[in-house]
Design a protein around this motif. Structure first.
Motif, PDB file in Angstrom:
ATOM      1  N   ILE B 137      -7.134   1.045   0.406  1.00 41.00           N
ATOM      2  CA  ILE B 137      -7.444   1.022  -1.023  1.00 41.00           C
ATOM      3  C   ILE B 137      -7.293  -0.388  -1.593  1.00 41.00           C
ATOM      4  O   ILE B 137      -7.402  -0.593  -2.798  1.00 41.00           O
ATOM      5  CB  ILE B 137      -6.579   2.020  -1.824  1.00 41.00           C
ATOM      6  N   GLY B 138      -7.042  -1.348  -0.721  1.00 35.72           N
ATOM      7  CA  GLY B 138      -7.035  -2.743  -1.136  1.00 35.72           C
ATOM      8  C   GLY B 138      -5.859  -3.135  -2.007  1.00 35.72           C
ATOM      9  O   GLY B 138      -5.952  -4.039  -2.831  1.00 35.72           O
ATOM     10  N   LEU B 139      -4.713  -2.466  -1.845  1.00 37.79           N
ATOM     11  CA  LEU B 139      -3.550  -2.816  -2.665  1.00 37.79           C
ATOM     12  C   LEU B 139      -2.394  -3.301  -1.789  1.00 37.79           C
ATOM     13  O   LEU B 139      -1.234  -3.180  -2.171  1.00 37.79           O
ATOM     14  CB  LEU B 139      -3.106  -1.597  -3.483  1.00 37.79           C
ATOM     15  N   GLU B 140      -2.731  -3.866  -0.603  1.00 32.98           N
ATOM     16  CA  GLU B 140      -1.662  -4.183   0.341  1.00 32.98           C
ATOM     17  C   GLU B 140      -0.632  -5.169  -0.203  1.00 32.98           C
ATOM     18  O   GLU B 140       0.514  -5.165   0.210  1.00 32.98           O
ATOM     19  CB  GLU B 140      -2.228  -4.684   1.676  1.00 32.98           C
ATOM     20  N   ARG B 141      -1.036  -5.981  -1.181  1.00 36.13           N
ATOM     21  CA  ARG B 141      -0.077  -6.954  -1.719  1.00 36.13           C
ATOM     22  C   ARG B 141       0.745  -6.379  -2.868  1.00 36.13           C
ATOM     23  O   ARG B 141       1.627  -7.018  -3.385  1.00 36.13           O
ATOM     24  CB  ARG B 141      -0.829  -8.184  -2.232  1.00 36.13           C
ATOM     25  N   LYS B 142       0.393  -5.176  -3.305  1.00 33.74           N
ATOM     26  CA  LYS B 142       1.038  -4.657  -4.506  1.00 33.74           C
ATOM     27  C   LYS B 142       1.881  -3.417  -4.245  1.00 33.74           C
ATOM     28  O   LYS B 142       2.176  -2.654  -5.160  1.00 33.74           O
ATOM     29  CB  LYS B 142      -0.036  -4.346  -5.563  1.00 33.74           C
ATOM     30  N   GLY B 143       2.287  -3.229  -2.994  1.00 31.77           N
ATOM     31  CA  GLY B 143       3.057  -2.040  -2.641  1.00 31.77           C
ATOM     32  C   GLY B 143       4.331  -1.874  -3.450  1.00 31.77           C
ATOM     33  O   GLY B 143       4.744  -0.763  -3.764  1.00 31.77           O
ATOM     34  N   ALA B 144       4.983  -2.991  -3.812  1.00 29.74           N
ATOM     35  CA  ALA B 144       6.270  -2.905  -4.503  1.00 29.74           C
ATOM     36  C   ALA B 144       6.112  -2.951  -6.025  1.00 29.74           C
ATOM     37  O   ALA B 144       7.092  -2.952  -6.752  1.00 29.74           O
ATOM     38  CB  ALA B 144       7.180  -4.049  -4.044  1.00 29.74           C
ATOM     39  N   TRP B 145       4.861  -2.979  -6.513  1.00 24.99           N
ATOM     40  CA  TRP B 145       4.638  -2.998  -7.964  1.00 24.99           C
ATOM     41  C   TRP B 145       4.889  -1.631  -8.569  1.00 24.99           C
ATOM     42  O   TRP B 145       4.624  -0.612  -7.964  1.00 24.99           O
ATOM     43  CB  TRP B 145       3.174  -3.351  -8.259  1.00 24.99           C
ATOM     44  N   ARG B 146       5.331  -1.680  -9.812  1.00 24.23           N
ATOM     45  CA  ARG B 146       5.332  -0.433 -10.578  1.00 24.23           C
ATOM     46  C   ARG B 146       3.883  -0.041 -10.805  1.00 24.23           C
ATOM     47  O   ARG B 146       3.080  -0.867 -11.246  1.00 24.23           O
ATOM     48  CB  ARG B 146       5.970  -0.659 -11.951  1.00 24.23           C
ATOM     49  N   ALA B 147       3.551   1.210 -10.503  1.00 24.53           N
ATOM     50  CA  ALA B 147       2.152   1.626 -10.587  1.00 24.53           C
ATOM     51  C   ALA B 147       1.603   1.487 -12.010  1.00 24.53           C
ATOM     52  O   ALA B 147       0.415   1.277 -12.207  1.00 24.53           O
ATOM     53  CB  ALA B 147       2.009   3.064 -10.109  1.00 24.53           C
ATOM     54  N   GLY B 148       2.500   1.586 -13.008  1.00 17.94           N
ATOM     55  CA  GLY B 148       2.061   1.462 -14.399  1.00 17.94           C
ATOM     56  C   GLY B 148       1.468   0.096 -14.716  1.00 17.94           C
ATOM     57  O   GLY B 148       0.771  -0.057 -15.710  1.00 17.94           O
ATOM     58  N   GLY B 149       1.764  -0.911 -13.881  1.00 18.78           N
ATOM     59  CA  GLY B 149       1.286  -2.260 -14.166  1.00 18.78           C
ATOM     60  C   GLY B 149      -0.045  -2.598 -13.514  1.00 18.78           C
ATOM     61  O   GLY B 149      -0.525  -3.712 -13.643  1.00 18.78           O
ATOM     62  N   LEU B 150      -0.650  -1.637 -12.833  1.00 18.23           N
ATOM     63  CA  LEU B 150      -1.931  -1.892 -12.186  1.00 18.23           C
ATOM     64  C   LEU B 150      -3.055  -1.840 -13.215  1.00 18.23           C
ATOM     65  O   LEU B 150      -2.916  -1.248 -14.279  1.00 18.23           O
ATOM     66  CB  LEU B 150      -2.200  -0.834 -11.106  1.00 18.23           C
ATOM     67  N   SER B 151      -4.197  -2.457 -12.837  1.00 19.41           N
ATOM     68  CA  SER B 151      -5.365  -2.383 -13.728  1.00 19.41           C
ATOM     69  C   SER B 151      -5.986  -0.990 -13.617  1.00 19.41           C
ATOM     70  O   SER B 151      -5.632  -0.218 -12.730  1.00 19.41           O
ATOM     71  CB  SER B 151      -6.387  -3.434 -13.318  1.00 19.41           C
ATOM     72  N   HIS B 152      -6.914  -0.713 -14.503  1.00 13.26           N
ATOM     73  CA  HIS B 152      -7.544   0.608 -14.535  1.00 13.26           C
ATOM     74  C   HIS B 152      -8.159   0.967 -13.180  1.00 13.26           C
ATOM     75  O   HIS B 152      -7.906   2.037 -12.628  1.00 13.26           O
ATOM     76  CB  HIS B 152      -8.616   0.633 -15.632  1.00 13.26           C
ATOM     77  N   GLY B 153      -8.930   0.026 -12.637  1.00 13.41           N
ATOM     78  CA  GLY B 153      -9.595   0.282 -11.359  1.00 13.41           C
ATOM     79  C   GLY B 153      -8.589   0.496 -10.234  1.00 13.41           C
ATOM     80  O   GLY B 153      -8.731   1.404  -9.421  1.00 13.41           O
ATOM     81  N   GLU B 154      -7.543  -0.351 -10.223  1.00 11.36           N
ATOM     82  CA  GLU B 154      -6.523  -0.231  -9.175  1.00 11.36           C
ATOM     83  C   GLU B 154      -5.816   1.117  -9.234  1.00 11.36           C
ATOM     84  O   GLU B 154      -5.480   1.701  -8.211  1.00 11.36           O
ATOM     85  CB  GLU B 154      -5.494  -1.358  -9.318  1.00 11.36           C
ATOM     86  N   LYS B 155      -5.609   1.598 -10.461  1.00 12.23           N
ATOM     87  CA  LYS B 155      -4.976   2.914 -10.607  1.00 12.23           C
ATOM     88  C   LYS B 155      -5.852   4.006 -10.000  1.00 12.23           C
ATOM     89  O   LYS B 155      -5.364   4.908  -9.334  1.00 12.23           O
ATOM     90  CB  LYS B 155      -4.724   3.227 -12.086  1.00 12.23           C
ATOM     91  N   GLN B 156      -7.174   3.865 -10.260  1.00  7.07           N
ATOM     92  CA  GLN B 156      -8.091   4.861  -9.702  1.00  7.07           C
ATOM     93  C   GLN B 156      -8.032   4.842  -8.178  1.00  7.07           C
ATOM     94  O   GLN B 156      -8.016   5.893  -7.536  1.00  7.07           O
ATOM     95  CB  GLN B 156      -9.538   4.578 -10.153  1.00  7.07           C
ATOM     96  N   TRP B 157      -7.983   3.640  -7.606  1.00  8.89           N
ATOM     97  CA  TRP B 157      -7.937   3.557  -6.142  1.00  8.89           C
ATOM     98  C   TRP B 157      -6.626   4.111  -5.626  1.00  8.89           C
ATOM     99  O   TRP B 157      -6.594   4.788  -4.606  1.00  8.89           O
ATOM    100  CB  TRP B 157      -8.134   2.115  -5.670  1.00  8.89           C
ATOM    101  N   LEU B 158      -5.541   3.778  -6.323  1.00  4.37           N
ATOM    102  CA  LEU B 158      -4.242   4.309  -5.901  1.00  4.37           C
ATOM    103  C   LEU B 158      -4.305   5.827  -5.887  1.00  4.37           C
ATOM    104  O   LEU B 158      -3.830   6.482  -4.955  1.00  4.37           O
ATOM    105  CB  LEU B 158      -3.132   3.828  -6.840  1.00  4.37           C
TER     106      LEU B 158
END
Lengths: 360, 260
Positions: B137-158
């Motif tokens: 889903i292309g979020l390999e660098r953001k594994g430790a991020w709070r999901a609330g801080g992702l962009s709209h598209g990233e949330k959809q992919w998550l």
């Protein structure tokens, strides 16, 4: 993510915990008997706060009825103490109310261990029944909170009304010994203090285990989006019932220890105001962090007792004001302030975002 | 179509909300491994059909059969999810206060009971699976991020990643590209292709351009009923479809232009 490196923050934290535990268990060395007894009472409250934090801070369910669970635990222990103080005779208040024989449900409380088990089991069972009917029917938010308030009113009314069985408005007091030791002696008090400290530590570790487990993550997931958790395949009701039962049991344990330190329990101590005060300890200390809830209970009660010594009337205004300040400026409580300190080489976890708690 | 290869079957499903007939006698058959688009104008009842399948809405009549035998309309949402029906809602719904990794961790196919969750330990395979998913889903660098801080598209992919870790046999997606930029839409299309290769998928979609990229069967709904089923070309050539959906859209466009 299981990587656990020995970062500076982690080492400081462990040192802090060890120091706090050491300071706590050595308290009899530097506190007067009076202050030690107060601290012991606050530690009992901290156990209640930990339970409340599990359900409110981590699962997002606000209970304004924990006074009842606290009270049920306290009454269970008080019944044992009363029977031990009365010896072969009927407890004094029963005689005044014209009762000739000990009611059947009082009999088993002659045993300390039965009383101790009941002080956990009765609140847990009540929470199980109440939780089963509310959470399974998807009653949540303010509606659940209102139900817990109703529970408080029903219980206190019942306890006041059944004077012959419960001691009525006066509650239960006039204790002499616990397991044969004089309850008022400094030696016993010191022992009780250590017991309370040990129980608090055990409860804290248990809560940490729960919160750190995958179950803890599911609890937070349910707080964030109950429906979403449902469509992953979790049944939120069973998780909510579980956490309600655990937190009621912890309140019961706190109540039992409270009675041992204070020597009295009455319906007013389990009523609405104490129930709300318990929530304030957690809110002001920092909900969603265990240490915040426990510290909140101890510090607020310390402030309350020292404040009331000099300005007895001002306390409630002060508490109310503090609550407003925390809600408006520090949604994560006092612990949230500490979190803003920048630690060296801190592992960055993305943005410093505010966690959105569902307000109620 | 032999009944063996049918994984999901809606039979004469009707839904009413306070007397309003949202869906009437809807039939839908989904083959194993099929990618199906459900289209139609606003209020056609597309989302309601998904709601019925995943148990959010109970129909007044009709059946939903999963794998030819299991009646879904009598089960609770979490039971249906456990059986292997995943649902993605229109708005991205992830758990904002959990990290991206934690979101994936609790979604992973596993025992959902209390005790199992209390004792669950991350095995090496689990960890590898989560990392692979994170990569996909292309979020390999953001594994430790709070999901609330992702962009709209990233949330959809998550959320799509979470759904895939659930390993559902049927995936129900409600407008997965709504509100996305062109680039994000393209990436989501790629994701969708990978997803559809392994499981059956129903997608509710408004974006006709997006639907055209896939050579799949399309089901058109209108006013709670099945209007037409077929390939995109067949559907576009159909006069009734053009009238209620494509045509209407053109009229709307003209109106908005003339008033602009």
């Amino acid at each position: 993510m299981r990587e656990r490196s020995w970062t500076a923050q982690r080492i400081y934290m462990l040192i802090g915990y060890a120091a706090a535990a050491a300071a706590l268990f050595c308290a009899p060395l530097y506190l007067s008997d009076f202050r030690l007894n107060l601290l012991a009472k606050f530690l009992a409250f901290a156990i209640v706060a930990l339970g409340l934090d599990l359900i409110w801070g981590y699962t997002g369910i606000l209970s304004l009825g924990h006074g009842v669970f606290f009270g049920l635990g306290a009454y269970a222990m008080a019944m044992y103490l009363k029977l031990e103080a009365s010896g072969d005779k009927l407890p004094d208040f029963m005689g005044w109310s014209g009762l000739a024989n000990l009611p059947w449900f009082w009999k088993p409380f002659e045993s300390f261990w039965f009383a101790a088990a009941a002080g956990i089991a009765i609140p847990a069972l009540l929470a199980l029944v109440l939780g089963f009917f509310t959470f399974r029917n998807r009653i949540k938010g303010v509606y659940f909170t209102i139900l817990t308030q109703a529970l408080v009113i029903i219980t206190t009314t019942l306890f006041i009304g059944q004077q012959a069985l419960t001691g009525g408005t006066n509650g239960l007091t006039g204790f002499t010994t616990v397991l044969g030791y004089p309850i008022g002696s400094p030696d016993t008090k010191r022992m009780l203090f250590w017991v309370t400290g040990a129980v608090l530590l055990a409860v804290y570790l248990m809560c940490r285990y729960i919160v750190g487990s995958r179950l803890g993550k599911v609890l937070r997931a349910i707080r964030d989006g109950e429906n979403r958790a449902r469509f992953i395949g979790y049944n939120p009701a069973s998780y909510q019932i579980f956490v309600f039962v655990v937190s009621a049991a912890l309140a019961g344990i706190g109540g039992m220890l409270f009675v041992l330190h204070v020597g009295i329990i009455s319906p007013s101590m389990m009523a609405i105001v104490p129930s709300i005060e318990m929530v304030l300890w957690v809110a002001i200390g920092g909900r969603g962090t265990l240490i915040g809830a426990a510290a909140g209970a101890v510090l607020l009660n310390y402030a309350k007792s020292s404040f009331s010594e000099s300005y007895p009337d001002a306390w409630l205004f002060f508490l109310g004001g503090l609550f407003v300040v925390v809600v408006v400026f520090l949604p994560k409580g006092a612990v949230g302030l500490l979190g803003k300190i920048k630690w060296p080489k801190r592992r960055r976890t993305g943005h410093e975002q505010q966690v959105r708690h569902s307000a109620v | 179509m032999s009944s063996k290869s049918v994984i999901l079957q809606c039979k004469e499903v009707s839904v009413e909300f306070d007397g309003f007939k949202a869906v009437t006698g809807m039939n839908l058959e989904l083959a194993r491994g099929e990618l199906r688009f459900l289209i139609g104008p606003n209020g056609a009842g597309k989302t309601t059909v998904l709601d019925v399948i995943c148990g959010k809405v109970k129909p007044v009549s009709g059946k939903v059969l999963f794998q030819g035998k299991t009646e879904l309309t009598r089960r609770k949402e979490h039971q249906i999810a456990e059986l292997g029906v995943g649902r993605k809602f229109q708005a991205p719904s992830i758990f904002p206060s959990l990290t991206v990794m934690e979101n994936l961790e609790i979604s992973m196919r596993q025992q959902r009971g209390l005790l199992a969750a209390l004792r669950a330990r991350m095995t090496r395979e689990d960890e590898q699976r989560l990392k692979d998913q994170l990569q996909m889903i292309g979020l390999e660098r953001k594994g430790a991020w709070r999901a609330g801080g992702l962009s709209h598209g990233e949330k959809q992919w998550l959320e799509i990643g979470m759904l895939l870790l659930q390993e559902p046999q049927v995936l129900l997606l409600d407008e997965p590209v709504a509100g996305m930029t062109d680039k994000e839409t393209h990436k989501t299309g790629e994701l969708l292709r990978q997803i559809a290769a392994k499981r059956s998928v129903v997608v509710v979609e408004h974006d006709m351009e997006f639907v055209r990229n896939f050579a799949s069967k399309v089901t058109v709904m209108h006013e709670g009923r099945l209007l037409r089923e077929g390939t995109m070309e067949e559907v576009q050539r159909d006069a009734r479809v053009a009238e209620v959906y494509l045509g209407k859209r053109r009229v709307e466009l003209d109106v908005s232009r003339s008033t602009a």
